[in-house]
Design a protein around this motif. Structure first.
Motif, PDB file in Angstrom:
ATOM      1  N   SER A 192       0.807  -1.226   0.000  1.00  0.00           N
ATOM      2  CA  SER A 192       0.000   0.000   0.000  1.00  0.00           C
ATOM      3  C   SER A 192       0.837   1.272   0.000  1.00  0.00           C
ATOM      4  O   SER A 192       0.387   2.324  -0.449  1.00  0.00           O
ATOM      5  CB  SER A 192      -0.936   0.024   1.216  1.00  0.00           C
ATOM      6  N   VAL A 193       2.067   1.200   0.514  1.00  0.00           N
ATOM      7  CA  VAL A 193       2.949   2.369   0.559  1.00  0.00           C
ATOM      8  C   VAL A 193       3.827   2.362  -0.681  1.00  0.00           C
ATOM      9  O   VAL A 193       4.507   1.370  -0.957  1.00  0.00           O
ATOM     10  CB  VAL A 193       3.823   2.348   1.824  1.00  0.00           C
ATOM     11  N   PRO A 194       3.846   3.443  -1.455  1.00  0.00           N
ATOM     12  CA  PRO A 194       4.602   3.428  -2.712  1.00  0.00           C
ATOM     13  C   PRO A 194       6.106   3.325  -2.493  1.00  0.00           C
ATOM     14  O   PRO A 194       6.668   3.949  -1.587  1.00  0.00           O
ATOM     15  CB  PRO A 194       4.229   4.771  -3.356  1.00  0.00           C
ATOM     16  N   LEU A 195       6.731   2.488  -3.307  1.00  0.00           N
ATOM     17  CA  LEU A 195       8.183   2.446  -3.388  1.00  0.00           C
ATOM     18  C   LEU A 195       8.594   3.472  -4.440  1.00  0.00           C
ATOM     19  O   LEU A 195       8.014   3.507  -5.526  1.00  0.00           O
ATOM     20  CB  LEU A 195       8.642   1.045  -3.799  1.00  0.00           C
ATOM     21  N   VAL A 196       9.560   4.307  -4.115  1.00  0.00           N
ATOM     22  CA  VAL A 196       9.902   5.425  -4.996  1.00  0.00           C
ATOM     23  C   VAL A 196      11.225   5.145  -5.704  1.00  0.00           C
ATOM     24  O   VAL A 196      12.289   5.207  -5.077  1.00  0.00           O
ATOM     25  CB  VAL A 196       9.994   6.745  -4.204  1.00  0.00           C
ATOM     26  N   PRO A 197      11.215   4.841  -6.999  1.00  0.00           N
ATOM     27  CA  PRO A 197      12.463   4.617  -7.734  1.00  0.00           C
ATOM     28  C   PRO A 197      13.113   5.951  -8.122  1.00  0.00           C
ATOM     29  O   PRO A 197      12.517   6.751  -8.840  1.00  0.00           O
ATOM     30  CB  PRO A 197      12.017   3.855  -8.994  1.00  0.00           C
ATOM     31  N   ILE A 198      14.319   6.180  -7.637  1.00  0.00           N
ATOM     32  CA  ILE A 198      15.040   7.414  -7.923  1.00  0.00           C
ATOM     33  C   ILE A 198      16.078   7.146  -9.004  1.00  0.00           C
ATOM     34  O   ILE A 198      16.831   6.170  -8.932  1.00  0.00           O
ATOM     35  CB  ILE A 198      15.722   7.950  -6.646  1.00  0.00           C
ATOM     36  N   VAL A 199      16.117   8.016 -10.016  1.00  0.00           N
ATOM     37  CA  VAL A 199      17.050   7.822 -11.122  1.00  0.00           C
ATOM     38  C   VAL A 199      18.183   8.842 -11.129  1.00  0.00           C
ATOM     39  O   VAL A 199      19.227   8.597 -11.726  1.00  0.00           O
ATOM     40  CB  VAL A 199      16.312   7.851 -12.483  1.00  0.00           C
ATOM     41  N   ARG A 200      17.998   9.983 -10.454  1.00  0.00           N
ATOM     42  CA  ARG A 200      19.085  10.949 -10.382  1.00  0.00           C
ATOM     43  C   ARG A 200      18.828  11.952  -9.261  1.00  0.00           C
ATOM     44  O   ARG A 200      17.727  11.989  -8.690  1.00  0.00           O
ATOM     45  CB  ARG A 200      19.279  11.686 -11.704  1.00  0.00           C
ATOM     46  N   GLY A 201      19.857  12.738  -8.957  1.00  0.00           N
ATOM     47  CA  GLY A 201      19.733  13.755  -7.932  1.00  0.00           C
ATOM     48  C   GLY A 201      20.367  15.050  -8.379  1.00  0.00           C
ATOM     49  O   GLY A 201      21.307  15.058  -9.176  1.00  0.00           O
ATOM     50  N   GLU A 202      19.867  16.145  -7.840  1.00  0.00           N
ATOM     51  CA  GLU A 202      20.398  17.481  -8.120  1.00  0.00           C
ATOM     52  C   GLU A 202      20.343  18.302  -6.840  1.00  0.00           C
ATOM     53  O   GLU A 202      19.258  18.641  -6.374  1.00  0.00           O
ATOM     54  CB  GLU A 202      19.572  18.189  -9.199  1.00  0.00           C
ATOM     55  N   GLY A 203      21.483  18.593  -6.273  1.00  0.00           N
ATOM     56  CA  GLY A 203      21.504  19.397  -5.055  1.00  0.00           C
ATOM     57  C   GLY A 203      20.706  18.728  -3.949  1.00  0.00           C
ATOM     58  O   GLY A 203      20.938  17.574  -3.601  1.00  0.00           O
ATOM     59  N   ALA A 204      19.735  19.435  -3.398  1.00  0.00           N
ATOM     60  CA  ALA A 204      18.918  18.896  -2.314  1.00  0.00           C
ATOM     61  C   ALA A 204      17.745  18.062  -2.819  1.00  0.00           C
ATOM     62  O   ALA A 204      16.907  17.637  -2.022  1.00  0.00           O
ATOM     63  CB  ALA A 204      18.394  20.045  -1.449  1.00  0.00           C
ATOM     64  N   TRP A 205      17.695  17.802  -4.118  1.00  0.00           N
ATOM     65  CA  TRP A 205      16.526  17.159  -4.718  1.00  0.00           C
ATOM     66  C   TRP A 205      16.844  15.788  -5.286  1.00  0.00           C
ATOM     67  O   TRP A 205      17.936  15.547  -5.813  1.00  0.00           O
ATOM     68  CB  TRP A 205      15.954  18.042  -5.831  1.00  0.00           C
ATOM     69  N   LEU A 206      15.842  14.895  -5.196  1.00  0.00           N
ATOM     70  CA  LEU A 206      15.865  13.581  -5.815  1.00  0.00           C
ATOM     71  C   LEU A 206      14.797  13.550  -6.896  1.00  0.00           C
ATOM     72  O   LEU A 206      13.714  14.122  -6.718  1.00  0.00           O
ATOM     73  CB  LEU A 206      15.583  12.493  -4.777  1.00  0.00           C
ATOM     74  N   ILE A 207      15.070  12.867  -8.011  1.00  0.00           N
ATOM     75  CA  ILE A 207      14.123  12.829  -9.128  1.00  0.00           C
ATOM     76  C   ILE A 207      13.801  11.377  -9.450  1.00  0.00           C
ATOM     77  O   ILE A 207      14.715  10.546  -9.610  1.00  0.00           O
ATOM     78  CB  ILE A 207      14.714  13.526 -10.380  1.00  0.00           C
ATOM     79  N   ASP A 208      12.502  11.055  -9.503  1.00  0.00           N
ATOM     80  CA  ASP A 208      12.117   9.667  -9.754  1.00  0.00           C
ATOM     81  C   ASP A 208      12.060   9.366 -11.247  1.00  0.00           C
ATOM     82  O   ASP A 208      12.360  10.211 -12.098  1.00  0.00           O
ATOM     83  CB  ASP A 208      10.816   9.315  -9.030  1.00  0.00           C
ATOM     84  N   ALA A 209      11.654   8.147 -11.575  1.00  0.00           N
ATOM     85  CA  ALA A 209      11.714   7.667 -12.956  1.00  0.00           C
ATOM     86  C   ALA A 209      10.733   8.376 -13.880  1.00  0.00           C
ATOM     87  O   ALA A 209      10.835   8.255 -15.104  1.00  0.00           O
ATOM     88  CB  ALA A 209      11.463   6.163 -12.986  1.00  0.00           C
ATOM     89  N   GLU A 210       9.805   9.108 -13.305  1.00  0.00           N
ATOM     90  CA  GLU A 210       8.833   9.832 -14.126  1.00  0.00           C
ATOM     91  C   GLU A 210       8.993  11.343 -14.012  1.00  0.00           C
ATOM     92  O   GLU A 210       8.111  12.108 -14.376  1.00  0.00           O
ATOM     93  CB  GLU A 210       7.424   9.383 -13.751  1.00  0.00           C
ATOM     94  N   GLY A 211      10.146  11.754 -13.471  1.00  0.00           N
ATOM     95  CA  GLY A 211      10.468  13.174 -13.414  1.00  0.00           C
ATOM     96  C   GLY A 211       9.954  13.908 -12.195  1.00  0.00           C
ATOM     97  O   GLY A 211      10.171  15.112 -12.063  1.00  0.00           O
ATOM     98  N   ARG A 212       9.279  13.218 -11.277  1.00  0.00           N
ATOM     99  CA  ARG A 212       8.775  13.869 -10.059  1.00  0.00           C
ATOM    100  C   ARG A 212       9.941  14.150  -9.119  1.00  0.00           C
ATOM    101  O   ARG A 212      10.829  13.322  -8.934  1.00  0.00           O
ATOM    102  CB  ARG A 212       7.741  12.982  -9.388  1.00  0.00           C
ATOM    103  N   ARG A 213       9.932  15.320  -8.501  1.00  0.00           N
ATOM    104  CA  ARG A 213      11.025  15.767  -7.651  1.00  0.00           C
ATOM    105  C   ARG A 213      10.644  15.682  -6.173  1.00  0.00           C
ATOM    106  O   ARG A 213       9.497  15.946  -5.801  1.00  0.00           O
ATOM    107  CB  ARG A 213      11.413  17.211  -8.004  1.00  0.00           C
ATOM    108  N   TYR A 214      11.633  15.321  -5.349  1.00  0.00           N
ATOM    109  CA  TYR A 214      11.434  15.193  -3.910  1.00  0.00           C
ATOM    110  C   TYR A 214      12.562  15.937  -3.197  1.00  0.00           C
ATOM    111  O   TYR A 214      13.741  15.641  -3.416  1.00  0.00           O
ATOM    112  CB  TYR A 214      11.455  13.726  -3.472  1.00  0.00           C
ATOM    113  N   LEU A 215      12.210  16.860  -2.336  1.00  0.00           N
ATOM    114  CA  LEU A 215      13.199  17.574  -1.541  1.00  0.00           C
ATOM    115  C   LEU A 215      13.679  16.647  -0.425  1.00  0.00           C
ATOM    116  O   LEU A 215      12.884  16.151   0.377  1.00  0.00           O
ATOM    117  CB  LEU A 215      12.572  18.844  -0.950  1.00  0.00           C
ATOM    118  N   ASP A 216      14.979  16.398  -0.389  1.00  0.00           N
ATOM    119  CA  ASP A 216      15.558  15.429   0.545  1.00  0.00           C
ATOM    120  C   ASP A 216      15.761  16.084   1.911  1.00  0.00           C
ATOM    121  O   ASP A 216      16.825  16.630   2.211  1.00  0.00           O
ATOM    122  CB  ASP A 216      16.882  14.917  -0.030  1.00  0.00           C
ATOM    123  N   GLY A 217      14.746  15.984   2.750  1.00  0.00           N
ATOM    124  CA  GLY A 217      14.793  16.635   4.059  1.00  0.00           C
ATOM    125  C   GLY A 217      15.596  15.893   5.096  1.00  0.00           C
ATOM    126  O   GLY A 217      15.769  16.386   6.221  1.00  0.00           O
TER     127      GLY A 217
END
Length: 454
Positions: A31-56
């Motif tokens: 039920s909880v999504p697994l998030v595949p990350i393909v690259r990172g930029e600075g404080a951000w992680l980007i998943d396989a579909e281009g969605r960005r996550y701020l790495d807190g």
């Protein structure tokens, strides 16, 4: 557009077929999504579909200078084209030599020897074994026990776990673990009503003195995380405790092990947390920020006195018995050198103080929240303690998983927050901006409101 075969759902499906993730009940991922990350930029992680996550949370507190930091990446690439690895028994190389020299120069005085390992738990294992073996070589084989703080966490290999006070782990693995003496943590959250942090530290030092009076003869060392017990709910305490601890260890002839794996390299406001107390431990364990999240590496620093207890003719049988295949890996050492160079070349600590002040300002209103018992901060570590009842500090039932609600809300908003139970914490990379801190806090506040409702 991302090809469906390499999109988030496809990668998650492939992962869950074979991969067993750490610190995870795998059934959650139904039920909880697994998030595949393909690259990172600075404080951000980007998943396989281009969605960005701020790495807190700096990806488990490691990534201090941003993902894919170009300066560190260039150093790694250069080293990879020269020497990737060599056995570290009987051989050496310049990246390890230079890293040892620089670490000795910047850590507290007296830490003159550097032993390389692969990760934080391994560094703790080295310190525990080295302390025990020191006393054995000195003719004190009766010293076989360790003292740790209540609520402590030092890693998950058996030795490190043995000096950790995490109920779930100890209940599960008790038959395999050493049994430490536990002394009450100087954690200010558990201080008595009206007691200052300094008074809490003084009271807990008196309790430690009593323990040492009874057990110093069988104790090798006291191990602590200086200033912040990170995995132990981000509980924090006053530097006075470290001052008193150093004095007690000297008085009772036991070692002082400082586990700075999570709190070192600028995280608490100084380069190393022990600096805020003006103390030098007998052992200092470092990892995580040492390589800015690029590669596994750890070190255990110790004194010439400890080193000399092992230095003898071969047949004396006093040599230290510990090794890892990747000890002193040149790639990791080169990355660590570049990490230290960034601290040298840029005003990292000054900038962190500005960011920490902004984080404190933004979190301050939560102190009045009806379900927040405490907002605490040490440098670039801040934590918010959620409770069911503010007046009594009665916690939420852990089975309700209120922190998970904050985590899921964060993902929906493009922010990586990973609470420790019901403690929402912030440990962002040092490259974070004030605007990104605003996003972290705003998302956390909204997530907290969702978590405590109903």
């Amino acid at each position: 557009m991302t090809h469906p075969a390499s999109g988030n759902a496809a990668l998650a499906t492939r992962d869950l077929k074979h991969v067993w993730h750490p610190c995870t009940q795998m059934q959650d991922h139904e039920s909880v999504p697994l998030v595949p990350i393909v690259r990172g930029e600075g404080a951000w992680l980007i998943d396989a579909e281009g969605r960005r996550y701020l790495d807190g949370i700096s990806s488990w507190w490691t990534n201090i200078f941003g993902h894919a930091n170009p300066r560190i990446a260039a150093a790694l690439a250069d080293q990879a084209s020269t020497l990737e690895h060599v056995i570290f028994a009987g051989f050496t190389h310049e990246p390890a030599i230079e890293l040892a020299e620089k670490l000795v120069a910047i850590t507290p005085a007296g830490l003159d020897k550097v032993f390389f390992a692969d990760n934080g738990s391994s560094a703790v294992e080295v310190a525990l074994k080295m302390s025990f073996h020191y006393w054995l070589n000195q003719g004190h084989g009766e010293k076989t026990r360790f003292i740790a703080l209540s609520g402590s966490y030092h890693g998950e290999t058996l030795g490190a776990l043995s000096v950790s006070d995490v109920a779930l782990y100890r209940k599960t693995y008790a038959p395999l673990l050493l049994t430490p003496f536990l002394t009450p943590s100087p954690d200010t959250y558990e201080g008595e009503p009206g007691e200052s942090p300094q008074q809490t530290a003084a009271r807990r030092l008196r309790e430690l003195r009593t323990l040492l009076e009874n057990h110093a003869h069988e104790t090798c060392a006291v191990i602590v995380e200086p200033l912040v017990q990170c995995a132990g709910s981000m509980r924090m305490y006053h530097p006075d405790y470290l001052v008193g601890l150093r004095a007690l260890c000297d008085e009772f002839s036991v070692h002082f092990i400082a586990d700075e794996i999570a709190v070192g390299f600028g995280r608490t406001g100084s380069l190393f947390a022990c600096e805020q107390a003006g103390v030098s431990p007998d052992f200092m364990c470092l990892s995580k920020g040492l390589t800015a999240g690029f590669l596994p590496l750890s070190v255990t620093l110790t004194t010439n006195d400890v080193y000399d207890a092992f230095y003898a003719e071969y047949n004396a049988g006093k040599a230290f018995l510990h090794s890892h295949s990747y000890t002193g890996n040149p790639l990791a050492c080169r990355v660590a050198l570049e990490t230290l160079a960034i601290f040298r070349d840029e005003p990292v600590l000054d900038r962190n103080r500005v960011l920490a002040a902004h984080l404190a300002q933004r979190l301050a209103p939560l102190r009045d929240h009806p379900h927040v018992a405490d907002v605490r901060q040490t440098g670039m570590i801040a934590a918010v303690e959620l409770v069911a009842d503010k007046a009594t500090r009665r916690p939420f039932d852990s089975k309700e998983r209120r922190g998970m609600r904050v985590y899921l809300h964060g993902l929906q908003q493009g922010v990586l927050l990973r609470p420790l139970g019901n403690v929402v914490y912030f440990m962002p990379p040092y490259v974070v901006t004030e605007q990104e801190i605003d996003l972290l806090v705003d998302t956390a506040i909204a997530g907290i409101e969702r978590a405590v409702a109903g």
